[in-house]
Motif scaffolding. Sequence first.
Motif, short mmCIF file in Angstrom:
data_model
loop_
_atom_site.label_atom_id
_atom_site.label_comp_id
_atom_site.label_asym_id
_atom_site.label_seq_id
_atom_site.Cartn_x
_atom_site.Cartn_y
_atom_site.Cartn_z
N ALA A 42 23.57 -7.56 -16.78
CA ALA A 42 24.40 -8.66 -17.31
C ALA A 42 23.55 -9.85 -17.73
N ARG A 43 22.45 -10.09 -17.02
CA ARG A 43 21.62 -11.26 -17.35
C ARG A 43 20.40 -10.91 -18.18
N GLY A 44 20.24 -9.64 -18.54
CA GLY A 44 19.15 -9.24 -19.44
C GLY A 44 17.88 -8.79 -18.76
N GLY A 45 17.92 -8.52 -17.47
CA GLY A 45 16.73 -7.99 -16.79
C GLY A 45 16.50 -8.61 -15.43
N GLY A 46 15.46 -8.13 -14.76
CA GLY A 46 15.11 -8.63 -13.44
C GLY A 46 14.03 -7.77 -12.81
N ASP A 47 13.64 -8.13 -11.61
CA ASP A 47 12.58 -7.41 -10.89
C ASP A 47 13.13 -6.84 -9.59
N ILE A 48 12.73 -5.60 -9.32
CA ILE A 48 13.01 -4.96 -8.03
C ILE A 48 11.67 -4.64 -7.39
N ILE A 49 11.48 -5.11 -6.17
CA ILE A 49 10.22 -4.86 -5.46
C ILE A 49 10.55 -4.14 -4.16
N PHE A 50 10.00 -2.93 -4.03
CA PHE A 50 10.25 -2.10 -2.86
C PHE A 50 9.14 -2.31 -1.84
N SER A 51 9.53 -2.28 -0.57
CA SER A 51 8.58 -2.39 0.53
C SER A 51 8.44 -1.03 1.19
N SER A 52 7.38 -0.33 0.82
CA SER A 52 7.08 0.97 1.41
C SER A 52 5.92 0.78 2.39
N SER A 53 5.21 1.84 2.66
CA SER A 53 4.15 1.76 3.66
C SER A 53 3.02 2.71 3.32
N LEU A 54 1.85 2.36 3.80
CA LEU A 54 0.70 3.26 3.72
C LEU A 54 1.02 4.57 4.44
N ALA B 223 11.66 4.26 -5.91
CA ALA B 223 10.97 3.29 -6.78
C ALA B 223 10.54 3.94 -8.09
N ARG B 224 9.96 5.15 -8.01
CA ARG B 224 9.54 5.85 -9.24
C ARG B 224 10.75 6.11 -10.13
N GLY B 225 11.83 6.58 -9.52
CA GLY B 225 13.03 6.86 -10.31
C GLY B 225 13.62 5.61 -10.93
N ALA B 226 13.70 4.55 -10.16
CA ALA B 226 14.27 3.29 -10.66
C ALA B 226 13.45 2.73 -11.82
N ALA B 227 12.14 2.85 -11.74
CA ALA B 227 11.28 2.32 -12.80
C ALA B 227 11.59 2.99 -14.14
N VAL C 96 10.02 -2.68 -11.92
CA VAL C 96 9.98 -2.17 -10.55
C VAL C 96 8.55 -2.12 -10.05
N LEU C 97 8.34 -2.62 -8.84
CA LEU C 97 7.03 -2.54 -8.19
C LEU C 97 7.25 -1.97 -6.79
N ASN C 98 6.39 -1.06 -6.38
CA ASN C 98 6.47 -0.46 -5.05
C ASN C 98 5.21 -0.83 -4.28
N LEU C 99 5.38 -1.45 -3.12
CA LEU C 99 4.25 -1.86 -2.30
C LEU C 99 4.09 -0.91 -1.11
N ASN C 100 2.96 -0.20 -1.06
CA ASN C 100 2.62 0.63 0.10
C ASN C 100 1.79 -0.26 1.02
N SER D 221 0.73 -11.00 -13.04
CA SER D 221 0.12 -9.78 -12.52
C SER D 221 -0.17 -8.79 -13.64
N LYS D 222 -1.24 -8.04 -13.50
CA LYS D 222 -1.54 -6.96 -14.44
C LYS D 222 -0.90 -5.65 -14.02
N TRP D 223 -0.27 -5.63 -12.83
CA TRP D 223 0.41 -4.41 -12.38
C TRP D 223 1.62 -4.18 -13.28
N GLN D 224 1.71 -2.96 -13.79
CA GLN D 224 2.80 -2.60 -14.69
C GLN D 224 4.04 -2.20 -13.90
N SER D 225 5.20 -2.32 -14.51
CA SER D 225 6.42 -1.84 -13.89
C SER D 225 6.25 -0.35 -13.61
N GLY D 226 6.69 0.06 -12.43
CA GLY D 226 6.53 1.45 -12.02
C GLY D 226 5.30 1.69 -11.17
N SER D 227 4.46 0.67 -11.00
CA SER D 227 3.25 0.82 -10.19
C SER D 227 3.60 0.94 -8.71
#
Length: 193
Positions: free
Chosen positions: A8-20, A60-64, A74-78, A130-136
């Motif tokens: 509705a607002r034209g975009g946004g960021d989703i950041i997942f908190s995963s783990s090593l 996270a991979r699917g959402a990206a 979408v960014l996924n943090l391990n 950040s230089k990290w691309q969406s889906g990283s």
Amino acid sequence: HAVKAFRARGGGDIIFSSSLASLLNQKTYLGMQAGPPEDADTASHLIAYSASKAAVDAVARGAAGAYKAYNVRVLNLNIAVFKSEMSARAAAGMKTDVSGMAAGFNPAVKEAGDPAEIARVILAFADGTSKWQSGSSIVVDNHVTIDAHLYYSRMYRPDEEHPLGLVPLETLKPHLRDVQGNPTEIKEQPNKA
């Protein structure tokens, strides 16, 4: 629900908190089979935790891919070992402290990370510096970040020297990044006496 609002607002960021832990290799579990009986309980807990975080990686991979057309990044943090109540409980169960647990995962690290480092990665992604691309998917370990894909090929190799299948430091050095994704080096951390 978030995606509806982002559309509705034209975009946004989703950041997942995963783990090593989602990147642990088979040798981690093979080593627990050879240990004392109480290691079986530790292995059961670690398997469940690792599986839950591997599911986060998959989501996270699917959402990206699924939401890219809607300008949803979408960014996924391990995340490695950082100072937190959860890390303190886990370390106590391993009969060590949080810094000892951190060094067990990454011998180059002499103490657990500061949660502010995680915040810096999130802010850099969210503000566009950040230089990290969406889906990283990236490993956040103290003051460095590393593309998690370097770990994926090692996950199913029980012949790895390191019990967690982590990438050797010399191999990692050319791939180390700061919180914005720029090349960096490991800063020597003093031994605490």
